[in-house]
Write an enzyme that holds these catalytic residues in place. Structure first.
Site, mmCIF file in Angstrom:
data_model
loop_
_atom_site.group_PDB
_atom_site.id
_atom_site.type_symbol
_atom_site.label_atom_id
_atom_site.label_comp_id
_atom_site.label_asym_id
_atom_site.label_seq_id
_atom_site.Cartn_x
_atom_site.Cartn_y
_atom_site.Cartn_z
ATOM 1 N N VAL A 163 50.806 -60.579 -39.746
ATOM 2 C CA VAL A 163 51.037 -61.817 -38.760
ATOM 3 C C VAL A 163 50.152 -61.334 -38.237
ATOM 4 O O VAL A 163 50.365 -62.613 -37.417
ATOM 5 C CB VAL A 163 52.669 -61.142 -38.353
ATOM 6 C CG1 VAL A 163 53.306 -61.029 -39.425
ATOM 7 C CG2 VAL A 163 52.436 -60.039 -37.132
ATOM 8 N N SER A 186 61.957 -54.427 -27.206
ATOM 9 C CA SER A 186 61.851 -53.032 -27.379
ATOM 10 C C SER A 186 62.589 -52.030 -25.590
ATOM 11 O O SER A 186 62.529 -52.369 -24.843
ATOM 12 C CB SER A 186 60.825 -51.744 -27.973
ATOM 13 O OG SER A 186 61.245 -50.505 -27.761
ATOM 14 N N TYR A 230 51.970 -50.269 -26.180
ATOM 15 C CA TYR A 230 52.788 -50.576 -26.806
ATOM 16 C C TYR A 230 54.142 -50.775 -25.648
ATOM 17 O O TYR A 230 54.255 -52.268 -26.009
ATOM 18 C CB TYR A 230 53.849 -49.761 -27.556
ATOM 19 C CG TYR A 230 55.234 -49.538 -28.186
ATOM 20 C CD1 TYR A 230 55.786 -49.948 -29.315
ATOM 21 C CD2 TYR A 230 56.226 -49.071 -27.503
ATOM 22 C CE1 TYR A 230 55.853 -50.610 -29.510
ATOM 23 C CE2 TYR A 230 57.099 -48.911 -28.153
ATOM 24 C CZ TYR A 230 57.130 -50.032 -28.618
ATOM 25 O OH TYR A 230 58.523 -50.527 -29.691
ATOM 26 N N ALA A 258 53.001 -52.474 -22.764
ATOM 27 C CA ALA A 258 52.502 -53.737 -22.456
ATOM 28 C C ALA A 258 52.687 -54.648 -23.810
ATOM 29 O O ALA A 258 53.235 -56.399 -23.128
ATOM 30 C CB ALA A 258 50.917 -53.644 -22.460
ATOM 31 N N LYS A 317 55.801 -55.240 -25.882
ATOM 32 C CA LYS A 317 56.864 -54.842 -25.550
ATOM 33 C C LYS A 317 57.092 -55.477 -24.625
ATOM 34 O O LYS A 317 58.428 -56.360 -24.625
ATOM 35 C CB LYS A 317 57.050 -53.938 -25.809
ATOM 36 C CG LYS A 317 57.662 -53.223 -27.674
ATOM 37 C CD LYS A 317 57.826 -54.467 -28.726
ATOM 38 C CE LYS A 317 57.485 -53.525 -29.774
ATOM 39 N NZ LYS A 317 58.016 -54.447 -30.693
ATOM 40 N N ILE A 360 66.454 -45.773 -32.686
ATOM 41 C CA ILE A 360 66.780 -46.396 -34.030
ATOM 42 C C ILE A 360 66.336 -45.558 -34.974
ATOM 43 O O ILE A 360 64.152 -45.293 -35.581
ATOM 44 C CB ILE A 360 67.072 -47.661 -34.321
ATOM 45 C CG1 ILE A 360 66.825 -48.919 -32.926
ATOM 46 C CG2 ILE A 360 66.548 -48.441 -35.512
ATOM 47 C CD1 ILE A 360 68.065 -49.125 -33.057
#
Length: 253
Positions: A63, A140, A153, A155, A157, A186
């Site tokens: 992606v 998240s 991470y 930054a 999200k 999760i």
């Protein structure tokens, strides 16, 4: 009235595992036609077998690549004639690093997938959407709460939430909704705490009021609702799916 997705084409990124796979299965059971992509084609084929009751198109796509995303979207529209809903689920979970040891490669990996990936898919899909379409983007709890040693991470999200709220404002007048899910702990194979095991899992279990890990299906049920007419006045909303998170430094996923 039960949710129904007959005659709806749903595009899902990251459909080969975890939340993306569970959402594909959920929507398949509700009658949707699926367009699934992932960087792991074998995993996609495994998902498709679990969605055997519905029509699926599968493609291995990074992606973070504008070209691969554009080709995928054009193929889906050519094959199915439309796209009605988009679940931007592809993402890379965090590895804990002090800022001074974070590499350019790690930055590029997380930003290209978690943030640029949503941008690429959104930009490619918009020209093919009509009023009534919708997006659900995955952030998240780390897009709402900072975590030490997970700056990159977080930054990405936090960025997903900001980008998605701008989408809601820009696309809302066209009748196209955008909402965000913010999962907590999760139980997925790539969750950093699950990978560590042992005490990390125990801390996650004890880190929310329900005293258990969430499941991919817990998230998939919310995504299906956000795509449905029953959420028709929700736009730009951030839905936390975390069991009632406690204030802690437990690794999120």
């Amino acid at each position: 009235m039960p949710l129904q997705f007959q005659d709806k084409v749903v595009l899902i990124t990251g459909g080969g595992s975890g939340i993306g796979c569970a959402t594909a299965i959920k929507l398949s059971n509700l009658g949707a036609t699926l367009a699934l992509c992932d960087i792991n084609f074998d995993n996609l084929e495994a998902t498709a077998k679990l969605c055997a009751s519905t029509l699926c198109h599968l493609d291995d796509v990074d992606v973070g690549s504008t070209q691969e995303v554009s080709k995928f979207v054009e193929t889906v529209v050519s094959k199915f004639g439309a796209i009605h809903h988009v679940f931007n689920c592809a993402g890379v979970n965090p590895t804990s690093y002090p800022l001074e040891t974070t590499t350019d490669e790690y930055w590029d990996k997380l930003v290209n997938t978690n943030l640029k990936g949503i941008y690429n898919v959104t930009r490619a899909v918009i020209p093919h959407l009509k009023s009534g379409a919708s997006f659900v983007n995955v952030s998240s709890i780390s897009g709402l709460r900072a975590s030490a040693q997970q700056a990159i991470y977080c930054a990405t999200k936090y960025g997903v939430i900001g980008f998605s709220k701008c989408m809601a404002l820009e696309l809302g007048p066209k009748g196209i909704r955008t909402n965000i899910v913010a999962p907590g702990y999760i139980d997925t194979p790539t969750n950093a705490g699950i990978v560590k095991g042992g005490e990390a899992v125990t801390r996650m279990i004890n880190g929310n009021a329900l005293g258990r890990l969430g499941t991919p299906e817990d998230v998939a049920d919310v995504v299906a609702f956000l795509f449905s007419e029953e959420s028709r006045y929700m736009n730009g909303s951030v839905v936390e799916i975390d069991g009632g998170i406690k204030m802690s430094s437990t690794t999120s996923g």
